[in-house]
Design a protein around this motif. Structure first.
Motif, PDB file in Angstrom:
ATOM      1  N   TYR A   6       0.868  -1.174   0.000  1.00  0.00           N
ATOM      2  CA  TYR A   6       0.000   0.000   0.000  1.00  0.00           C
ATOM      3  C   TYR A   6       0.903   1.222   0.000  1.00  0.00           C
ATOM      4  O   TYR A   6       2.040   1.167   0.473  1.00  0.00           O
ATOM      5  CB  TYR A   6      -0.867   0.044   1.266  1.00  0.00           C
ATOM      6  CG  TYR A   6      -1.992  -0.944   1.282  1.00  0.00           C
ATOM      7  CD1 TYR A   6      -3.247  -0.601   0.793  1.00  0.00           C
ATOM      8  CD2 TYR A   6      -1.820  -2.222   1.801  1.00  0.00           C
ATOM      9  CE1 TYR A   6      -4.306  -1.501   0.824  1.00  0.00           C
ATOM     10  CE2 TYR A   6      -2.858  -3.135   1.840  1.00  0.00           C
ATOM     11  CZ  TYR A   6      -4.099  -2.760   1.345  1.00  0.00           C
ATOM     12  OH  TYR A   6      -5.138  -3.660   1.377  1.00  0.00           O
ATOM     13  N   THR A   9      -1.149   5.057   2.949  1.00  0.00           N
ATOM     14  CA  THR A   9      -2.353   4.412   3.482  1.00  0.00           C
ATOM     15  C   THR A   9      -2.190   4.154   4.972  1.00  0.00           C
ATOM     16  O   THR A   9      -1.101   3.844   5.445  1.00  0.00           O
ATOM     17  CB  THR A   9      -2.596   3.064   2.757  1.00  0.00           C
ATOM     18  OG1 THR A   9      -2.772   3.324   1.361  1.00  0.00           O
ATOM     19  CG2 THR A   9      -3.804   2.327   3.293  1.00  0.00           C
ATOM     20  N   THR A 126      -5.055   7.279   2.401  1.00  0.00           N
ATOM     21  CA  THR A 126      -6.172   6.378   2.154  1.00  0.00           C
ATOM     22  C   THR A 126      -6.438   5.661   3.466  1.00  0.00           C
ATOM     23  O   THR A 126      -5.515   5.171   4.110  1.00  0.00           O
ATOM     24  CB  THR A 126      -5.803   5.362   1.048  1.00  0.00           C
ATOM     25  OG1 THR A 126      -5.510   6.076  -0.150  1.00  0.00           O
ATOM     26  CG2 THR A 126      -6.936   4.377   0.811  1.00  0.00           C
ATOM     27  N   THR A 128      -8.304   2.627   5.560  1.00  0.00           N
ATOM     28  CA  THR A 128      -8.959   1.321   5.499  1.00  0.00           C
ATOM     29  C   THR A 128      -8.762   0.669   6.859  1.00  0.00           C
ATOM     30  O   THR A 128      -8.147   1.256   7.744  1.00  0.00           O
ATOM     31  CB  THR A 128      -8.407   0.459   4.335  1.00  0.00           C
ATOM     32  OG1 THR A 128      -9.222  -0.681   4.167  1.00  0.00           O
ATOM     33  CG2 THR A 128      -6.961   0.069   4.543  1.00  0.00           C
TER      34      THR A 128
END
Length: 136
Positions: A6, A9, A126, A128
């Motif tokens: 990633y 992130t 990002t 998550t």
């Protein structure tokens, strides 16, 4: 060639994690768990390794792959998809988020810390979460 890396992130602790604080996975000197091996690599070397580096090294160490055979073994390992760090027990059970920088290098971030809160609130990353342990 598949990758688990990633970039820019933040992976938060799984929403269904029972962890109330970050803790090191139990260390069994004779046969360390995958989580304990991942923890040792990432905790002792923040932003030194990518997710691919961590996942392959743990796999190769557990499989007893010789250093000289690792380049070919790594190519074979990533010739098919692999579970990423979102599936790691570090984020599902032990309370560790992971921050992946602009070069894809990873650092562990303990839940409940100021750094965890800052990264989890960042609009420049990002966002998550680690995968849930249970369905539903």
């Amino acid at each position: 060639m598949h990758t688990t890396n990633y970039v820019d992130t933040f992976i938060a602790v799984a929403p269904d994690s029972r962890a109330v604080a970050a803790e090191a996975p139990p260390a069994d000197a004779d046969k360390p768990s995958i989580a304990a091996r991942q923890f040792a690599m990432l905790h002792d070397h923040p932003y030194e390794f990518t997710s691919d580096d961590v996942l392959f090294t743990v796999y190769a160490d557990r499989a007893g792959i010789a250093e000289s055979d690792r380049p070919a073994a790594r190519e074979e390992f990533f010739s098919r998809g692999q579970a990423c760090l979102r599936a790691s027990a570090l984020g599902k059970r032990y309370g560790w988020g992971t921050h992946h920088d602009a070069e894809g290098r990873v650092a562990l971030v303990p839940m409940g810390s100021a750094e965890y809160d800052r990264l989890a609130a960042s609009t420049e990353l990002t966002q998550t979460a680690a995968m849930r342990s249970r369905r539903g």
